[in-house]
Design a protein around this motif. Structure first.
Motif, PDB file in Angstrom:
ATOM      1  N   THR A 181      24.406  60.990-117.417  1.00  0.00           N
ATOM      2  CA  THR A 181      23.806  60.992-115.803  1.00  0.00           C
ATOM      3  C   THR A 181      24.988  61.848-115.249  1.00  0.00           C
ATOM      4  OG1 THR A 181      22.564  59.071-114.942  1.00  0.00           O
ATOM      5  CG2 THR A 181      23.744  59.826-114.152  1.00  0.00           C
ATOM      6  N   TRP A 234      28.082  52.983-107.484  1.00  0.00           N
ATOM      7  CA  TRP A 234      26.428  53.500-108.267  1.00  0.00           C
ATOM      8  C   TRP A 234      25.387  53.281-107.076  1.00  0.00           C
ATOM      9  CZ3 TRP A 234      24.895  58.299-109.158  1.00  0.00           C
ATOM     10  CH2 TRP A 234      23.544  58.612-109.898  1.00  0.00           C
ATOM     11  N   GLU A 271      17.810  57.032-104.554  1.00  0.00           N
ATOM     12  CA  GLU A 271      18.356  58.665-104.799  1.00  0.00           C
ATOM     13  C   GLU A 271      18.811  59.519-103.519  1.00  0.00           C
ATOM     14  OE1 GLU A 271      14.628  60.613-107.003  1.00  0.00           O
ATOM     15  OE2 GLU A 271      14.319  58.938-108.328  1.00  0.00           O
ATOM     16  N   GLN A 306      22.215  58.390-103.748  1.00  0.00           N
ATOM     17  CA  GLN A 306      22.977  59.204-104.597  1.00  0.00           C
ATOM     18  C   GLN A 306      23.584  60.840-104.734  1.00  0.00           C
ATOM     19  OE1 GLN A 306      20.327  59.258-108.138  1.00  0.00           O
ATOM     20  NE2 GLN A 306      20.331  56.846-107.801  1.00  0.00           N
ATOM     21  N   TRP A 313      27.373  61.816-104.952  1.00  0.00           N
ATOM     22  CA  TRP A 313      28.335  62.667-106.248  1.00  0.00           C
ATOM     23  C   TRP A 313      28.917  63.449-104.975  1.00  0.00           C
ATOM     24  CZ3 TRP A 313      28.153  61.538-110.896  1.00  0.00           C
ATOM     25  CH2 TRP A 313      27.227  61.015-111.181  1.00  0.00           C
TER      26      TRP A 313
END
Length: 753
Positions: free
Chosen positions: A627, A733, A737, A740, A744
């Motif tokens: 990932t 984390w 989604e 996410q 990042w």
């Protein structure tokens, strides 16, 4: 500063006063060479058993009147070399046991109007005077009737009241340092019947006319007269000799460290009546500047016939005229050591008819070099028993020599002879050949009782058969290492064997044999400084019978072997324990950690080749590799990550790989989880980086929290991690989604910062 015998040594300690705490137990107190200026009443009040008090070489200028009141048992008081301007009788009023009093070297000019010593009934020796001491008055010595020794420094004594010393009925030895002949003659007048030995120092007899005032000396009953550091001249010597030979009981005359101006050309013939009592004449270190011009002393020939002992030592004598030797008819003892006598001059000095009664002759430390000629020169001395020719440079020894048949003692020590031959007379009872280069001794000496072979090169004992009557043997400081049973049995008649300072190998069997089987009354086998065994015998001169060796000393080889085996087993055990518990690995880790700590915090820019080193647990590898790596390394522009699985150098130690990877990365990214805090390797990665990365003002570390972790759940060994998590922001984390993407984005921003 006190030992078990209650001797307290406080000398040279920079003391300004007598120390407190002195008790009745102290018997000797040494306070010399300090800076004490005053003695107070209470200083010595409790030291009631004091026997010796040493206060010399201080700065004492004041003493309270009752300072010594409690010292009724004091026997020796030394107040010399201080700054006392007067002497008070009150000080000594209670010193009933005092035997020795030293007051010299102070600054008093007189002893007062009365006697400071009237209460000292047991006084045996008195030392007083100084360069400022100028007056002695009547009554100064009242109360003293007998002295073993009286020492007066009167170098500047200018006034002496007649009768001052008369109260002292007996003085065994009086030493007076004086310059004035007139004052000296007045003192002598008071001592005509009281002094046994009169020693005069630093007086100058330079003018003949002044000698007349010394005529009073001829009435003295002194048995011995000594002149030290005295000046004599050709003009005054005849006058002085004339006075001395009239002294009715004079037995001994001594000149030590004196100076003679002249060459013996005395202006008047000495023809006074011959002294019937003078028997002993000693000259030591007499300085005669023109000694090589000195005459043959014919003027004093008539005085020599009754001398029995003559010593002329260290006076540059190179010849004794034959006529002088022939006049010494009664001479039994002659010491000419430390002079300049050579072989030829000795032959002339010991001429036929010379020294006919001589029994003892000392010629040590001269310039003799031919032993055969020396023996021949002395061979006619029919009564000679003792001969000392040590410390001459003979070098060689002939095969045959001619000696007096009566010779029983011969000292050849320190004469550089390489061996012994039949030149040694067989009549000897005592022979000393110490301090030569002898490697063996095999002479036949049937009458020899004492043999001294100290400081040679002997490796074996001399044979006993040729020396059947030997009772004392000294072989100290040779190269002996053992005695055979036969050697010891041959010396069973001996009373003393001194074999100390050799190379003996110590053993119980050896000592037992010496003590029990040899039968020698006293055996000394003290080991030298490089002795093979450590034992009580290391003290030189220890008697064998008093020695008790330990197991270690008796069985040295066995004990050394056992110690070696024990050491080997301990080393083997340590190796096994180290192997089982990976001690070597931990040592390497420690060394790596120290090296890492000493490196600079940041590597040079040219060496940085990764954007981040990723530290993570193997249990989290799926998320990291599938990932995070894919997201970051496929970004635009891509990030270059360092992973241990992929980028560590094969064959290189893992710790070195960790250190190098951290140094070559701009950031260090820690993926935190429950698995991370349980991993030892993750801990090491933290250890090798925290001292350079985990600075509160440093942004080189990025924390990614993969799953929630309570700070309390973090082990204590991760103390730095706990601190960082409590003080700095970290990325967490997210589960959704849509969040996410923001994760990042923030991570990439942190990596580029």
């Amino acid at each position: 500063s006190c030992d078990t015998s209650q001797l307290c040594n406080c000398s040279s300690m920079g003391l300004d006063f007598i120390p407190l705490g002195l008790t009745a137990k102290i018997t000797v107190l040494n306070l010399a060479h300090n800076r004490i200026k005053r003695i107070r009443s209470q200083d010595l009040q409790l030291a009631v058993n004091l026997r010796t008090l040493l206060l010399q070489s201080n700065k004492i200028s004041s003493i309270d009147e009752d300072s010594f009141q409690s010292l009724a048992k004091l026997e020796l008081l030394d107040l010399s070399n201080n700054s006392l301007a007067h002497v008070s009788p009150v000080w000594f009023g209670h010193l009933f046991s005092l035997q020795h009093l030293h007051l010299q070297g102070n600054s008093y000019r007189d002893l007062g109007e009365s006697s400071p010593f009237s209460s000292l009934r047991n006084l045996s020796s008195l030392h007083l005077g100084n360069p400022q001491f100028s007056v002695i008055r009547q009554g100064n010595f009242e109360g003293i009737e007998l002295l073993h020794k009286l020492w007066i420094d009167g170098s500047n004594l200018s006034q002496y009241e007649q009768g001052s010393l008369k109260p002292i009925k007996t003085i065994n030895h009086m030493i007076i340092n004086i310059r004035s002949i007139n004052v000296f003659s007045e003192i002598v007048r008071d001592l005509l019947h009281s002094v046994t030995w009169l020693e005069v120092r630093r007086i100058a007899f330079s003018i003949a006319a002044e000698m007349q005032v010394l005529r009073v000396m001829s009435l003295s009953f002194a048995k011995k007269i000594s002149f030290r550091q005295t000046l004599l001249t050709d003009a005054t010597v005849p006058e002085l000799v004339s006075i001395l030979e009239d002294m009715p009981k004079l037995v001994e005359l001594e000149l030590v460290d004196c100076r003679l101006l002249g060459t013996g050309q005395w202006k008047m013939q000495i023809q006074a009546k011959q002294s019937q009592t003078l028997r002993i004449f000693t000259i030591e270190k007499l300085s005669i500047e023109e000694f090589y011009l000195f005459t043959d002393l014919q003027a004093v020939e008539g005085l020599l016939s009754l001398f029995t002992r003559v010593t002329v030592r260290n006076t540059k004598v190179f010849l004794v005229p034959c006529r002088i030797s022939q006049c010494l008819l009664s001479l039994e003892y002659l010491d000419l050591s430390a002079n300049l006598l050579g072989d030829q001059s000795l032959e002339h000095s010991a001429c036929q008819g010379g020294w006919p009664s001589l029994q003892t002759l000392n010629l040590s430390q001269n310039s003799l070099s031919d032993l055969k000629m020396t023996s021949r020169s002395l061979s006619h001395l029919g009564n000679l028993i003792v001969l000392d020719i040590s410390q001459n440079n003979f070098g060689e020894i002939p095969d045959v020599c001619e000696w007096p048949k009566t010779l029983k003692y011969l000292n050849l020590s320190g004469t550089q002879i390489p061996k012994v031959t039949n030149c040694i007379p067989p009549t000897l009872e005592v022979l000393d050949v110490s301090a030569n280069n002898l490697k063996e001794f095999g002479l036949q000496l049937p009458f020899l009782k004492e043999l001294y072979l100290t400081k040679n090169q002997l490796k074996t004992l001399p044979g006993a058969t040729p020396i059947p009557n030997l009772v004392a043997l000294s072989v100290r400081r040779n190269k002996l290492n053992s005695f055979s049973k036969e050697e010891f049995e041959s010396f069973k008649r001996m009373k003393l064997l001194d074999a100390s300072d050799n190379n003996f190998i110590c053993s119980c069997e050896f000592l037992s044999f010496i003590h029990h089987e040899a039968g020698i009354a006293e055996v000394l086998v003290g080991w030298p400084d490089k002795y093979v065994c450590d034992s009580p015998l290391a003290v030189r001169g220890e008697q064998v019978g008093a020695v008790h060796l330990s197991v270690m000393e008796c069985h040295r080889s066995l004990m050394v072997s056992m110690i070696c085996i024990l050491v080997f087993l301990v080393i083997l055990l340590l190796v096994a324990v180290g192997y089982k518990y990976h001690v070597v690995w931990y040592v390497r880790m420690t060394w790596a950690w120290l090296r890492a700590k000493r490196k600079p915090k940041r590597a040079p820019p040219k060496d940085v080749c990764y954007d981040a080193f990723v530290s993570y647990s193997e249990n989290d590898s799926d998320w990291v590799e599938n990932t995070m790596v894919r997201e970051l390394e496929q970004a635009c522009p891509p990030f270059r990550l360092c992973l241990h699985k992929r980028d560590f150098v094969p064959g290189k130690w893992i710790v070195d790989n960790i250190i190098d990877s951290i140094e070559k990365s701009r950031k260090t990214l820690f993926v935190l989880s429950e698995h991370f805090v349980q991993s030892e390797w993750c801990k090491y990665e933290l250890d090798f980086s925290h001292f350079r990365l985990f600075d509160e003002n440093n942004d080189a570390v990025i924390l990614v929290l993969l799953e929630p972790i309570q700070s309390k759940a973090i082990p204590k060994r991760f103390c730095k991690l706990r601190k960082i998590m409590n003080t700095k922001t970290y990325l967490e984390w997210p589960a959704g989604e849509e969040q996410q993407e923001m994760f990042w984005f923030n991570l990439k921003i942190a990596l580029r910062s």
